[in-house]
Design a protein around this motif. Sequence first.
Motif, PDB file in Angstrom:
ATOM      1  N   LEU A 226       1.571  26.619 -23.743  1.00 46.64           N
ATOM      2  CA  LEU A 226       0.725  27.800 -23.729  1.00 46.64           C
ATOM      3  C   LEU A 226       1.418  28.985 -23.056  1.00 46.64           C
ATOM      4  CD1 LEU A 226      -1.937  29.186 -24.294  1.00 46.64           C
ATOM      5  CD2 LEU A 226      -2.913  28.060 -22.272  1.00 46.64           C
ATOM      6  N   VAL A 227       2.109  28.726 -21.949  1.00 48.43           N
ATOM      7  CA  VAL A 227       2.766  29.810 -21.210  1.00 48.43           C
ATOM      8  C   VAL A 227       4.114  30.179 -21.817  1.00 48.43           C
ATOM      9  CG1 VAL A 227       3.803  30.456 -18.999  1.00 48.43           C
ATOM     10  CG2 VAL A 227       1.599  29.267 -19.045  1.00 48.43           C
ATOM     11  N   ASP A 228       4.970  29.170 -22.052  1.00 47.76           N
ATOM     12  CA  ASP A 228       6.355  29.433 -22.435  1.00 47.76           C
ATOM     13  C   ASP A 228       6.543  29.787 -23.906  1.00 47.76           C
ATOM     14  OD1 ASP A 228       6.997  28.840 -19.829  1.00 47.76           O
ATOM     15  OD2 ASP A 228       7.485  26.746 -20.243  1.00 47.76           O
ATOM     16  N   VAL A 229       5.624  29.335 -24.753  1.00 50.76           N
ATOM     17  CA  VAL A 229       5.754  29.615 -26.185  1.00 50.76           C
ATOM     18  C   VAL A 229       4.762  30.680 -26.618  1.00 50.76           C
ATOM     19  CG1 VAL A 229       5.650  28.651 -28.510  1.00 50.76           C
ATOM     20  CG2 VAL A 229       6.630  27.302 -26.652  1.00 50.76           C
ATOM     21  N   TYR A 230       3.489  30.366 -26.533  1.00 46.39           N
ATOM     22  CA  TYR A 230       2.482  31.287 -27.050  1.00 46.39           C
ATOM     23  C   TYR A 230       2.281  32.505 -26.147  1.00 46.39           C
ATOM     24  CZ  TYR A 230       1.372  27.750 -30.501  1.00 46.39           C
ATOM     25  OH  TYR A 230       1.459  26.865 -31.540  1.00 46.39           O
ATOM     26  N   GLY A 231       2.323  32.294 -24.844  1.00 46.13           N
ATOM     27  CA  GLY A 231       2.184  33.420 -23.926  1.00 46.13           C
ATOM     28  C   GLY A 231       3.401  34.314 -23.944  1.00 46.13           C
ATOM     29  N   ALA A 232       4.571  33.714 -23.793  1.00 49.95           N
ATOM     30  CA  ALA A 232       5.808  34.489 -23.779  1.00 49.95           C
ATOM     31  C   ALA A 232       6.057  35.184 -25.111  1.00 49.95           C
ATOM     32  CB  ALA A 232       6.983  33.577 -23.434  1.00 49.95           C
ATOM     33  N   GLY A 233       5.580  34.582 -26.192  1.00 52.93           N
ATOM     34  CA  GLY A 233       5.768  35.169 -27.505  1.00 52.93           C
ATOM     35  C   GLY A 233       4.728  36.208 -27.874  1.00 52.93           C
TER      36      GLY A 233
END
Length: 310
Positions: A226-233
């Motif tokens: 959630l943080v590193d993929v969807y949030g960061a993206g």
Amino acid sequence: TSNAMLPTILTAMAAAATLRGASAFKGPASSTASRMISSSCTRMASSAAQSSSSSSKKGKILVLGGTGFVGSNLAQLAIERGYDVVAMSRRGEPPSGSKSAASRKIEWRKGDATKKADIQRVMDEGGFTAVVHAIGMLFETELNRFASGSGSVPRAGSTYDEITRQTAFNAMEAAASSSSASSEPIPFAFVSAAEVRWTFDKSFEGTPLDWLRRYLIAKRAVESELVDVYGAGGLLKPIIVRPSLIWTWDRPGALLPVAAFTFGNQLGLPFVDKPVQVSTLVKAIVRGLESKSEKGVYNYEGMERLAKEL
């Protein structure tokens, strides 16, 4: 605190965790994000039109695990705040007499969140402005009936990986495909656990506490995605809450361990987080969803702050 106290603390944490309220893969990050961006392009026009049709000025929230302890309380609060709420669970509409059943304003959808198609089908209704993942289980067996705030019993063969990680990954993918049709990423709230910050649970492997290790692995996988993929993206806005014990005054049986944990936290015992009232937890989630600036991970102090701001 001496190392000699650690086994006692861990045993108490594991036992008291059975009072935690609950309802009911990590693939390559880059490929997941790429699929979201490319597949969502074909949905943008229709999703944007559907979003404008939501009947509530406050917005429309999808609650996954809406018949559970946390999910039902959150759905009720969101309704009171003026949101449209669609709640999905494998049981569909809750049994008569339950707290969730008291609100006729909640729209119920029956679906299995371990199946991508079920979540996507609901998301494709359009108009959603936020998603809350409140699906989970403390035990993979029938013991969960006594640990769950809603009395949920997992299907035979259920695992933490399937019920926590897979359902959350499916929900994030469906939400992200809808999010790209708007100018801002859709807020996505995930109910995690305070114990994910532990660094020693690898030692539980092969012991009676191995279930807790697997439980935390699944929670951490969701947080990371959630943080590193969807949030960061920029595809979703992460709102991750990390409660330890979740309690309420109408369940007096939990008050003794709640008091013990509160006292232990005040003494500064390691790995002991202050218990969180379910009302504080759901207020914090709703505040996080509403705020333009809030995102990230919230411990009990962060949840208390957000709840006061609502």
